[in-house]
Write a protein that holds these residues in place. Structure first.
Motif, PDB file in Angstrom:
ATOM      1  N   ASP A 242     -28.865-133.400  32.966  1.00  0.00           N
ATOM      2  CA  ASP A 242     -30.281-133.730  33.162  1.00  0.00           C
ATOM      3  C   ASP A 242     -31.074-133.620  31.870  1.00  0.00           C
ATOM      4  OD1 ASP A 242     -29.888-134.255  35.824  1.00  0.00           O
ATOM      5  OD2 ASP A 242     -30.720-132.343  36.533  1.00  0.00           O
ATOM      6  N   SER A 243     -30.691-132.704  31.002  1.00  0.00           N
ATOM      7  CA  SER A 243     -31.436-132.511  29.755  1.00  0.00           C
ATOM      8  C   SER A 243     -31.189-133.643  28.760  1.00  0.00           C
ATOM      9  CB  SER A 243     -31.109-131.169  29.123  1.00  0.00           C
ATOM     10  OG  SER A 243     -29.784-131.182  28.615  1.00  0.00           O
ATOM     11  N   HIS A 244     -30.130-134.437  28.992  1.00  0.00           N
ATOM     12  CA  HIS A 244     -29.819-135.545  28.091  1.00  0.00           C
ATOM     13  C   HIS A 244     -30.194-136.903  28.673  1.00  0.00           C
ATOM     14  CE1 HIS A 244     -27.805-133.310  24.968  1.00  0.00           C
ATOM     15  NE2 HIS A 244     -27.253-132.577  25.912  1.00  0.00           N
TER      16      HIS A 244
ATOM     17  N   LEU B  55     -27.385-129.290  34.962  1.00  0.00           N
ATOM     18  CA  LEU B  55     -28.562-129.037  34.121  1.00  0.00           C
ATOM     19  C   LEU B  55     -28.384-129.645  32.726  1.00  0.00           C
ATOM     20  CD1 LEU B  55     -29.414-125.381  35.113  1.00  0.00           C
ATOM     21  CD2 LEU B  55     -30.774-127.427  35.562  1.00  0.00           C
ATOM     22  N   ALA B  56     -27.183-129.527  32.174  1.00  0.00           N
ATOM     23  CA  ALA B  56     -26.935-130.083  30.846  1.00  0.00           C
ATOM     24  C   ALA B  56     -27.069-131.617  30.862  1.00  0.00           C
ATOM     25  CB  ALA B  56     -25.560-129.682  30.363  1.00  0.00           C
TER      26      ALA B  56
END
Length: 63
Positions: A60-62, A57-58
């Motif tokens: 994907d957020s970047h 998730l981290a």
């Protein structure tokens, strides 16, 4: 195994200014996360599955 026997790694997103930094170590029962400014404090122990979900998730957020 005590937390002092583990190989700790600082987050690549942690700056050198001493702000909000975390370190991780892989232990026998999961991934440990601690505040790099308080290395003698308690560490959060998360399951390998939860750690993988968090890092996906981290990342994907970047992107």
């Amino acid at each position: 195994m005590s937390t002092t026997e583990l190989a700790w790694f600082k987050s690549s997103y942690s700056g050198g200014g001493g702000g909000n930094c975390v370190e991780i170590a892989v232990g026998p029962e999961g991934v440990l996360v601690r505040d790099s400014k308080d290395t003698h404090g308690k560490a959060l122990n998360v399951s390998p599955r939860a750690w993988t979900a968090f890092t996906v998730l981290a990342a994907d957020s970047h992107s």
